[in-house]
Structure formats: C-alpha cells, structure tokens
Design a protein around this motif. Structure first.
Motif, short mmCIF file in Angstrom:
data_model
loop_
_atom_site.label_atom_id
_atom_site.label_comp_id
_atom_site.label_asym_id
_atom_site.label_seq_id
_atom_site.Cartn_x
_atom_site.Cartn_y
_atom_site.Cartn_z
N THR A 4 37.67 45.46 25.33
CA THR A 4 36.34 45.29 25.89
C THR A 4 36.29 45.90 27.28
O THR A 4 37.17 45.64 28.11
N ASP A 5 35.29 46.73 27.55
CA ASP A 5 35.08 47.28 28.88
C ASP A 5 34.20 46.35 29.69
O ASP A 5 33.16 45.88 29.21
N ARG A 6 34.63 46.09 30.93
CA ARG A 6 33.87 45.22 31.81
C ARG A 6 33.70 45.91 33.15
O ARG A 6 34.59 46.62 33.63
N ASP A 7 32.55 45.69 33.78
CA ASP A 7 32.30 46.17 35.13
C ASP A 7 32.42 45.00 36.09
O ASP A 7 31.75 43.98 35.93
N VAL A 8 33.28 45.15 37.10
CA VAL A 8 33.57 44.08 38.04
C VAL A 8 33.11 44.50 39.43
O VAL A 8 33.51 45.56 39.93
N THR A 14 31.65 48.84 42.09
CA THR A 14 31.87 48.33 40.75
C THR A 14 33.03 49.07 40.10
O THR A 14 33.03 50.30 40.05
N ARG A 16 35.39 49.62 36.65
CA ARG A 16 35.47 49.47 35.22
C ARG A 16 36.89 49.06 34.83
O ARG A 16 37.86 49.72 35.25
N ARG A 18 39.31 47.75 31.39
CA ARG A 18 39.40 47.61 29.94
C ARG A 18 40.35 46.45 29.63
O ARG A 18 41.52 46.48 30.00
N ILE A 53 44.77 44.29 31.43
CA ILE A 53 43.56 44.62 32.19
C ILE A 53 43.83 45.97 32.86
O ILE A 53 44.47 46.04 33.92
N ALA A 85 37.32 37.66 38.18
CA ALA A 85 36.25 37.99 37.24
C ALA A 85 36.66 37.76 35.79
O ALA A 85 35.83 37.37 34.96
N VAL A 86 37.92 37.99 35.48
CA VAL A 86 38.38 37.81 34.10
C VAL A 86 38.98 36.43 33.87
O VAL A 86 39.44 36.12 32.77
#
Length: 274
Positions: A4-8, A14, A16, A18, A53, A85-86
């Motif tokens: 899953t790709d997430r923007d933090v 920001t 990116r 994975r 991550i 964030a994760v």
C-alpha cells in the motif's frame, strides 16, 4: 505480498512510503538519487515477517518536491513522523548512504524508537573538498542539460556501481540509470547540497548510539571507500562491521541475496529486541 502506498506529512513535505507485510516494523531509506525501489528485493524477502516501510525520501520519487536544504536532524524527525503515521512504536532502521547517515542520526536521537539499525555504504565524516566540488559541478551541468541525461549518467554510475556490477549485472545498471534519470534536478539539488556539500561531521553524535547496529560496506565503493565505512563503524559503540567483496555503493541492489543473509543473521541475533 500486497503493498500500500501512503503519503505522510513531514517537516520536509509529503513523503510517499510503500508499506507491505506484517510483523515488527522495518523502515528503509535509500541513497541520494534513488527511490524506494532500491529496496525491492529486501521488501520481497522480509515482508512475510516484518512490516516493511520503504521511503521515497524528500524531493525524490513520488514524494513532494523539495525546495530548500535541510539538516540531518530534520530528516531524522521525518523518520519519527513516518513511524507515528503508520502506528509503529519501534522499528528496525535500514538505510543506504543518505539513509545510513539518517538512520544513524535517528538511532542517536530517538533510541526509544529503535529496535536495531542496519547502515549500508554510509559515512560519519564531512565530505572531502574534491567530493564537494564534483557534486556541485554535477548539479550545475545537470541544470544546464535539463536533467541527469548522458553524458552525466556516467558519473552517477561510477559513483554508485563498481567494476563488477558494471561488467556483469546489466539489470542493476539499468535500474540505476532509470532511477537517476527520473529525478527532477531542481527537486533533488537541495538534498545533494545538504547530504554531500554541507554534510556535518557526525562522529561525536554517533558515539551516543546504544542500540544494536550493523554497518555494511561494499569493497568496490568509490564514494565511501572501506576506510570511511570503517571509520563510521568505529564511531558507533559495539557496531558490527561487514563488507561485501564484489559490490559498491548500492549493495542491497547489487547483491540482494547476500545482503538479505547478512540482515537475517543480524536480526536473528537480536530477536529478543523485537
């Protein structure tokens, strides 16, 4: 293994990331001019047992454009913000070059968030004058030519890869070229200036590290030769030092099987820390 790709949101824009797998967190930060794909082989190997991550660092890959220089402390805070964030309280910190420097900084500043650190092809020393001049000139030429296109890709290749990879690992050469060429010069330039031209002497800070640390170097690394990697390892109390004989500055990409084995052995020794 699905990812899953997430923007933090971080202090440096920001970023990116994975995220793949399950288990204790493993955060992976790559070298300058590289993105999260540097770690593809490590993600494939470790995701069945760890939550990997993999980071596109500031100004690189799918992360936000970088418009200013930064300190290593700011980068370390980005790691903290990613872990928050994760939802990871602690993590194994894995870094290559820039990532190794920031991983070491993070380990010194935030030991309560670190399980272990695995630092590849890094340094704790300020850049030599020749290196500062070479990278400054490379940025000027890249701006003039509109990117890291031939013939500027040759200096990048020789900085990242040694004679063995250049002669015998065409897939590694292609991956490196593709990733370097994809960079926006204006976005990565502040990172290059921060990490190379104005890099601080970190040896005093690294002496504060108390978490288990593995330092890995490539014998063919022209950017941070073995003596420089050894100097970094000496600065970290009780750090373990290992070299890969036929790889250079991107050991995780060049010889992923051997690097994964070194990582596995080290992590197994520190299993109770998980």
């Amino acid at each position: 293994m699905s990812a899953t790709d997430r923007d933090v949101a971080t202090d440096l824009g920001t970023l990116r990331v994975r995220v793949a797998g399950t288990g204790p967190a493993m955060l992976l930060w790559p070298s300058l001019l590289m993105d999260h794909t540097l770690w593809d082989a490590q993600v494939a190997h470790f995701a069945p047992r760890y939550t990997t991550i993999a980071v596109d660092p500031p100004g690189h890959g799918a992360s936000a454009r970088l418009d200013r220089m930064f300190t290593f402390d700011e980068c370390a805070r980005c790691l903290l913000q990613i872990l928050d964030a994760v939802g990871a309280e602690r993590a194994h910190i894995v870094g290559n070059s820039w990532g190794a420097m920031i991983g070491a900084t993070f380990s010194a500043l935030y030991p309560e968030r670190v399980l272990t650190s695995i630092l590849m092809n890094g340094t704790a020393s300020p850049a030599r004058m020749r290196q500062r001049l070479e990278y400054s000139a490379l940025l000027v030429l890249a701006r003039m030519r509109g990117g890291f296109q031939p013939p500027l890709t040759r200096p990048a290749l020789t900085a990242f890869l040694g004679p063995t990879s250049l002669a015998t690992r065409p897939d590694v050469v292609e991956h490196t070229l593709r990733t370097v060429r994809a960079n926006d010069v204006g976005s990565v330039a502040p990172a290059v200036r921060s990490v190379v031209v104005h890099r601080p002497d970190q040896r005093g800070l690294l002496a504060q590290i108390r978490t288990p640390t593995l330092v890995i170097g490539g014998r063919e690394d022209a950017t941070f030769p073995p003596a420089e990697v050894e100097d970094m390892a000496r600065a970290i109390p009780a750090a373990r030092l290992m070299f890969v004989e036929d790889a250079a500055h991107l050991v995780a990409l060049e010889v992923p099987g051997r690097v994964n084995t070194l990582m596995d052995d080290f992590l197994r020794q520190h299993e109770p820390s998980r």
